[in-house]
Scaffold this motif. Structure first.
Motif, PDB file in Angstrom:
ATOM      1  N   SER A 212      43.691  18.107  60.926  1.00 25.46           N
ATOM      2  CA  SER A 212      45.085  17.757  61.197  1.00 25.46           C
ATOM      3  C   SER A 212      45.991  18.956  60.958  1.00 25.46           C
ATOM      4  O   SER A 212      46.938  19.200  61.723  1.00 25.46           O
ATOM      5  CB  SER A 212      45.509  16.588  60.309  1.00 25.46           C
ATOM      6  OG  SER A 212      44.737  15.431  60.585  1.00 25.46           O
ATOM      7  N   LEU A 213      45.742  19.712  59.898  1.00 26.34           N
ATOM      8  CA  LEU A 213      46.536  20.905  59.618  1.00 26.34           C
ATOM      9  C   LEU A 213      46.339  21.968  60.691  1.00 26.34           C
ATOM     10  O   LEU A 213      47.304  22.592  61.153  1.00 26.34           O
ATOM     11  CB  LEU A 213      46.168  21.475  58.249  1.00 26.34           C
ATOM     12  CG  LEU A 213      46.799  20.789  57.036  1.00 26.34           C
ATOM     13  CD1 LEU A 213      46.258  21.400  55.750  1.00 26.34           C
ATOM     14  CD2 LEU A 213      48.316  20.916  57.079  1.00 26.34           C
ATOM     15  N   LEU A 214      45.096  22.185  61.096  1.00 23.69           N
ATOM     16  CA  LEU A 214      44.818  23.180  62.138  1.00 23.69           C
ATOM     17  C   LEU A 214      45.575  22.837  63.422  1.00 23.69           C
ATOM     18  O   LEU A 214      46.233  23.691  64.022  1.00 23.69           O
ATOM     19  CB  LEU A 214      43.313  23.244  62.418  1.00 23.69           C
ATOM     20  CG  LEU A 214      42.419  23.859  61.342  1.00 23.69           C
ATOM     21  CD1 LEU A 214      40.947  23.666  61.698  1.00 23.69           C
ATOM     22  CD2 LEU A 214      42.720  25.344  61.163  1.00 23.69           C
ATOM     23  N   ALA A 215      45.480  21.585  63.843  1.00 20.90           N
ATOM     24  CA  ALA A 215      46.135  21.164  65.078  1.00 20.90           C
ATOM     25  C   ALA A 215      47.650  21.253  64.958  1.00 20.90           C
ATOM     26  O   ALA A 215      48.340  21.716  65.880  1.00 20.90           O
ATOM     27  CB  ALA A 215      45.703  19.741  65.439  1.00 20.90           C
ATOM     28  N   SER A 216      48.197  20.842  63.817  1.00 17.66           N
ATOM     29  CA  SER A 216      49.647  20.839  63.642  1.00 17.66           C
ATOM     30  C   SER A 216      50.199  22.252  63.558  1.00 17.66           C
ATOM     31  O   SER A 216      51.284  22.535  64.086  1.00 17.66           O
ATOM     32  CB  SER A 216      50.012  20.050  62.382  1.00 17.66           C
ATOM     33  OG  SER A 216      49.622  18.699  62.512  1.00 17.66           O
ATOM     34  N   LEU A 217      49.508  23.148  62.895  1.00 20.97           N
ATOM     35  CA  LEU A 217      49.953  24.536  62.811  1.00 20.97           C
ATOM     36  C   LEU A 217      49.968  25.187  64.185  1.00 20.97           C
ATOM     37  O   LEU A 217      50.884  25.941  64.522  1.00 20.97           O
ATOM     38  CB  LEU A 217      49.040  25.311  61.863  1.00 20.97           C
ATOM     39  CG  LEU A 217      49.256  25.064  60.367  1.00 20.97           C
ATOM     40  CD1 LEU A 217      48.099  25.636  59.548  1.00 20.97           C
ATOM     41  CD2 LEU A 217      50.578  25.673  59.909  1.00 20.97           C
ATOM     42  N   THR A 418      44.990  27.703  55.342  1.00 16.70           N
ATOM     43  CA  THR A 418      44.561  27.192  56.639  1.00 16.70           C
ATOM     44  C   THR A 418      44.925  28.173  57.748  1.00 16.70           C
ATOM     45  O   THR A 418      44.175  28.323  58.725  1.00 16.70           O
ATOM     46  CB  THR A 418      45.189  25.818  56.914  1.00 16.70           C
ATOM     47  OG1 THR A 418      44.897  24.929  55.824  1.00 16.70           O
ATOM     48  CG2 THR A 418      44.634  25.210  58.194  1.00 16.70           C
ATOM     49  N   VAL A 419      46.061  28.856  57.605  1.00 13.86           N
ATOM     50  CA  VAL A 419      46.399  29.914  58.552  1.00 13.86           C
ATOM     51  C   VAL A 419      45.349  31.019  58.497  1.00 13.86           C
ATOM     52  O   VAL A 419      44.933  31.553  59.542  1.00 13.86           O
ATOM     53  CB  VAL A 419      47.799  30.491  58.252  1.00 13.86           C
ATOM     54  CG1 VAL A 419      48.089  31.692  59.156  1.00 13.86           C
ATOM     55  CG2 VAL A 419      48.865  29.423  58.452  1.00 13.86           C
ATOM     56  N   VAL A 434      51.453  31.660  65.067  1.00 12.73           N
ATOM     57  CA  VAL A 434      51.384  30.685  63.976  1.00 12.73           C
ATOM     58  C   VAL A 434      52.105  31.213  62.745  1.00 12.73           C
ATOM     59  O   VAL A 434      52.892  30.501  62.109  1.00 12.73           O
ATOM     60  CB  VAL A 434      49.920  30.349  63.648  1.00 12.73           C
ATOM     61  CG1 VAL A 434      49.843  29.486  62.390  1.00 12.73           C
ATOM     62  CG2 VAL A 434      49.251  29.630  64.815  1.00 12.73           C
ATOM     63  N   SER A 435      51.859  32.462  62.384  1.00  7.75           N
ATOM     64  CA  SER A 435      52.491  33.057  61.201  1.00  7.75           C
ATOM     65  C   SER A 435      54.005  33.128  61.369  1.00  7.75           C
ATOM     66  O   SER A 435      54.760  32.835  60.432  1.00  7.75           O
ATOM     67  CB  SER A 435      51.920  34.458  60.953  1.00  7.75           C
ATOM     68  OG  SER A 435      50.535  34.398  60.709  1.00  7.75           O
TER      69      SER A 435
END
Length: 454
Positions: A212-217, A418-419, A434-435
């Motif tokens: 979920s974090l990967l997709a949301s980021l 996660t980043v 992303v960053s």
């Protein structure tokens, strides 16, 4: 000259029928072989197999049904007709299922090609004797390679040898249709989205959280993103992503046009669209085989596709890993979780599934944890592993309630880690986006009036 009657029904997907090299054959045009009836769908194959003169059916792949199910249906229609399953890879599970379905034999791709050549000469000799015009080639699936068609091996011993020869090259029932999908991805991969699989060998290691974090980021950075909950029995990504009425995988299978709506939503909202697990448990096994096609369809429409599998390893993991560009392999800080990871990775290697693209992470790590990334690296024979912090109550209170954006905006270190995980998966330009998305928006230091856990 009298044309040769059709003797064999060959079931294979349309791409393989157009390109016999995908089947390991040297023929240039299977449709021109006079004694073979080529079919691409299950119904066509069953209809053709009922015709007079058909002696055997060979099932390699199929456009709309699993090859083993096609073979089983043909055997059910006519128990006296010889039906053979030819596959690029094989394992004990597939051989056992084929045996229960009364299929006459399972042959490797190499044996399939050998038998094709052998039968070509055999059918040619027969056609010359009866004055028929022969064209093309065939194979007869006698129980052993190099034997005259119809020769039987005592107690099915040769069939077991075939399975044993293939076992080191197989994984949980991948078949020739999977090989065909792999070829299609190889052709169309340039310019297509990145597919990330999130898997783990133990329950509770945080697969849904990290996915979920990967997709949301990714979505937050402006990348058009699709999340797929491939935990088909107990998936809960819709809760973490805050999607109250999700589109479910069985709905997408029944109505593919929903994919267009999901893509439009992802572009307009800046959030990941989601294909959730089916609402009915009994639907999970039925639609498992559709996952690779859903991923293939999404690959061209999304920048990133993140798919998360469950803890119970099954054929769905093979399909997911085979479809992915990168695999995030999670474990938690328990020694038992590392042991399960080692077993699963050894299985992949033993069965010929490439593990070079795996990214290992020790999730829920704390300073006092018994297990570190160094321990994981040693157990995995030098493979690099990273550590992801224990999000603690922030994960439970925010992600558990569907406030994933609020979690990202907090100063929980799990977000930045996660980043760092994405840096191993995405392109440099995508990671940069992303960053920048994180630094350009305020990130709160308090959650509900308390300090964020570090």
């Amino acid at each position: 000259m009298i044309s040769v009657a059709k003797r064999v029904v060959l079931c294979a997907d349309e791409e393989s029928l157009r390109n016999p090299q995908l089947l390991g054959l040297e023929e240039s045009n299977l449709q021109a072989v006079s004694w073979i009836e080529c079919c691409a769908t299950a119904e066509e194959c069953r209809r053709a197999a009922r015709r007079d003169g058909i002696e055997e059916a060979w099932v390699v792949s199929c456009d709309d049904m699993e090859p083993l199910n096609v073979a089983a249906a043909l055997k059910y229609d006519d128990p006296c007709k010889k039906v053979y399953l030819a596959c690029a890879v094989n394992n004990g599970s597939l051989a056992s299922r084929a045996s229960l379905a009364k299929v006459d034999g399972v042959l490797s791709q190499a044996c399939f090609a050998d038998r094709f050549v052998f039968a070509k000469s055999l059918w040619g000799e027969r056609s010359q004797k009866v004055g028929h015009e022969e064209e093309g080639s065939s194979f007869d699936c006698g129980e052993g390679c190099g034997k005259e068609p119809g020769a039987q091996a005592a107690n099915g011993a040769t069939a077991r040898v075939e399975a044993d020869e293939c076992e080191s090259q197989t994984f949980l029932g991948l078949d020739a249709s999977a090989q065909s999908r792999k070829e299609r991805r190889r052709v169309s991969k340039e310019g297509a989205g990145t597919v990330v699989a999130v898997v783990g060998a133990s329950g509770g290691c945080g697969k849904s959280t990290i996915a979920s974090l990967l997709a949301s980021l990714c979505a937050r950075a402006g990348l058009v993103t699709l999340a797929i909950d491939a935990d088909l029995q107990f998936g809960d990504m819709h809760r973490m992503l805050g999607v109250h009425e999700p589109v479910r995988m069985d709905e997408v299978v029944a109505n593919p046009s929903l994919m267009t709506r999901l893509n439009e939503d992802a572009k307009s909202t800046g959030k990941p669209s989601l294909i959730a697990a089916p609402a009915r448990l009994e639907s999970s096994e039925e639609i498992a085989g559709e996952l690779p096609d859903i991923i293939d369809a999404a690959r061209g429409d999304y920048d990133v596709v993140v798919a998360c599998a469950g803890a119970f390893w099954s054929e769905i993991h093979a399909r997911l890993i085979e479809s992915a560009d990168s695999v995030v392999f999670l474990m938690d800080a328990r020694p038992t979780s590392l042991e399960a990871t080692v077993h699963a990775v050894e299985l992949c290697a033993r069965m010929g599934l490439a593990t070079s693209g795996f990214v290992y992470a020790v999730n829920k790590h704390e300073r006092e944890s018994l297990l570190s990334a160094v321990d994981a690296s040693c157990a995995l024979k030098g493979s690099t592993a990273i550590e992801l912090s224990n999000g603690r109550r922030d994960v439970e209170e925010l992600l558990g309630a569907g406030f994933v954006q609020e979690f990202i905006e907090s100063k929980n270190p799990l977000t930045d880690e996660t980043v760092a995980l994405l840096e191993r998966i995405l392109s440099d330009e995508q990671v940069k986006r992303v960053s920048q998305s994180l630094s350009s928006k305020s990130r709160r230091g308090r959650l509900f009036g308390r300090k964020a856990k570090r």
